[in-house]
Design a protein around this motif. Sequence first.
Motif, PDB file in Angstrom:
ATOM      1  N   ARG A  32       0.727   3.995  -2.872  1.00 14.57           N
ATOM      2  CA  ARG A  32       0.406   5.380  -2.519  1.00 14.57           C
ATOM      3  C   ARG A  32       1.402   6.343  -3.164  1.00 14.57           C
ATOM      4  O   ARG A  32       1.036   7.413  -3.630  1.00 14.57           O
ATOM      5  CB  ARG A  32       0.409   5.536  -0.994  1.00 14.57           C
ATOM      6  CG  ARG A  32      -0.348   6.724  -0.503  1.00 14.57           C
ATOM      7  CD  ARG A  32      -0.559   6.795   1.006  1.00 14.57           C
ATOM      8  NE  ARG A  32      -0.016   5.760   1.845  1.00 14.57           N
ATOM      9  CZ  ARG A  32      -0.657   4.616   2.191  1.00 14.57           C
ATOM     10  NH1 ARG A  32      -1.863   4.389   1.740  1.00 14.57           N
ATOM     11  NH2 ARG A  32      -0.089   3.749   2.976  1.00 14.57           N
ATOM     12  N   TYR A  72      -5.133  -0.233   0.866  1.00 13.62           N
ATOM     13  CA  TYR A  72      -6.097  -0.258  -0.235  1.00 13.62           C
ATOM     14  C   TYR A  72      -6.879  -1.554  -0.130  1.00 13.62           C
ATOM     15  O   TYR A  72      -6.368  -2.568   0.359  1.00 13.62           O
ATOM     16  CB  TYR A  72      -5.395  -0.208  -1.599  1.00 13.62           C
ATOM     17  CG  TYR A  72      -4.795   1.122  -1.921  1.00 13.62           C
ATOM     18  CD1 TYR A  72      -5.506   2.072  -2.646  1.00 13.62           C
ATOM     19  CD2 TYR A  72      -3.506   1.434  -1.510  1.00 13.62           C
ATOM     20  CE1 TYR A  72      -4.958   3.308  -2.944  1.00 13.62           C
ATOM     21  CE2 TYR A  72      -2.944   2.671  -1.811  1.00 13.62           C
ATOM     22  CZ  TYR A  72      -3.679   3.590  -2.524  1.00 13.62           C
ATOM     23  OH  TYR A  72      -3.134   4.813  -2.811  1.00 13.62           O
ATOM     24  N   SER A  88       0.331   6.747  -6.714  1.00 17.17           N
ATOM     25  CA  SER A  88      -1.086   7.051  -6.922  1.00 17.17           C
ATOM     26  C   SER A  88      -1.342   8.307  -7.741  1.00 17.17           C
ATOM     27  O   SER A  88      -2.320   8.366  -8.487  1.00 17.17           O
ATOM     28  CB  SER A  88      -1.821   7.130  -5.583  1.00 17.17           C
ATOM     29  OG  SER A  88      -1.367   8.233  -4.834  1.00 17.17           O
ATOM     30  N   ALA A 137       0.831  -1.207   0.000  1.00 17.15           N
ATOM     31  CA  ALA A 137       0.000   0.000   0.000  1.00 17.15           C
ATOM     32  C   ALA A 137       0.863   1.253   0.000  1.00 17.15           C
ATOM     33  O   ALA A 137       0.559   2.230  -0.692  1.00 17.15           O
ATOM     34  CB  ALA A 137      -0.929   0.000   1.209  1.00 17.15           C
ATOM     35  N   PRO A 158      -8.824   3.227  -1.706  1.00 12.52           N
ATOM     36  CA  PRO A 158      -8.060   3.567  -0.503  1.00 12.52           C
ATOM     37  C   PRO A 158      -8.947   3.444   0.733  1.00 12.52           C
ATOM     38  O   PRO A 158     -10.109   3.853   0.711  1.00 12.52           O
ATOM     39  CB  PRO A 158      -7.634   5.012  -0.736  1.00 12.52           C
ATOM     40  CG  PRO A 158      -8.610   5.559  -1.715  1.00 12.52           C
ATOM     41  CD  PRO A 158      -9.101   4.399  -2.537  1.00 12.52           C
TER      42      PRO A 158
END
Length: 99
Positions: free
Chosen positions: A33, A68, A36, A29, A63
Amino acid sequence: MSEFRFEADVIHWRGPSPYFFAPLPLDHAEEIRRLSKLLSYGWGVIAVDATIGGVPFYTSLFPKDDTYLLPLKDAVRKKTGITAGDTIAVEMTLRPPRR
């Protein structure tokens, strides 16, 4: 695009629209991120190609808190026999947004 392999415990979201999800490990994650801004097509949602139990499908990560959630479509769950509490192996590739 970036590829990920991980195991996750399936959770059942009992909200107004019940659904099953696989939460991503925090290390994945964190990496997603960072990417993203290049990959999200809005609201932090990121398109992915995923495979579970040999069944490929297309969906989008959502998210949630520090990670996520990978939505598990009913068709995929039925083909693989997956339900809440199961530990699953996931192969996933991030997709660029369609603009």
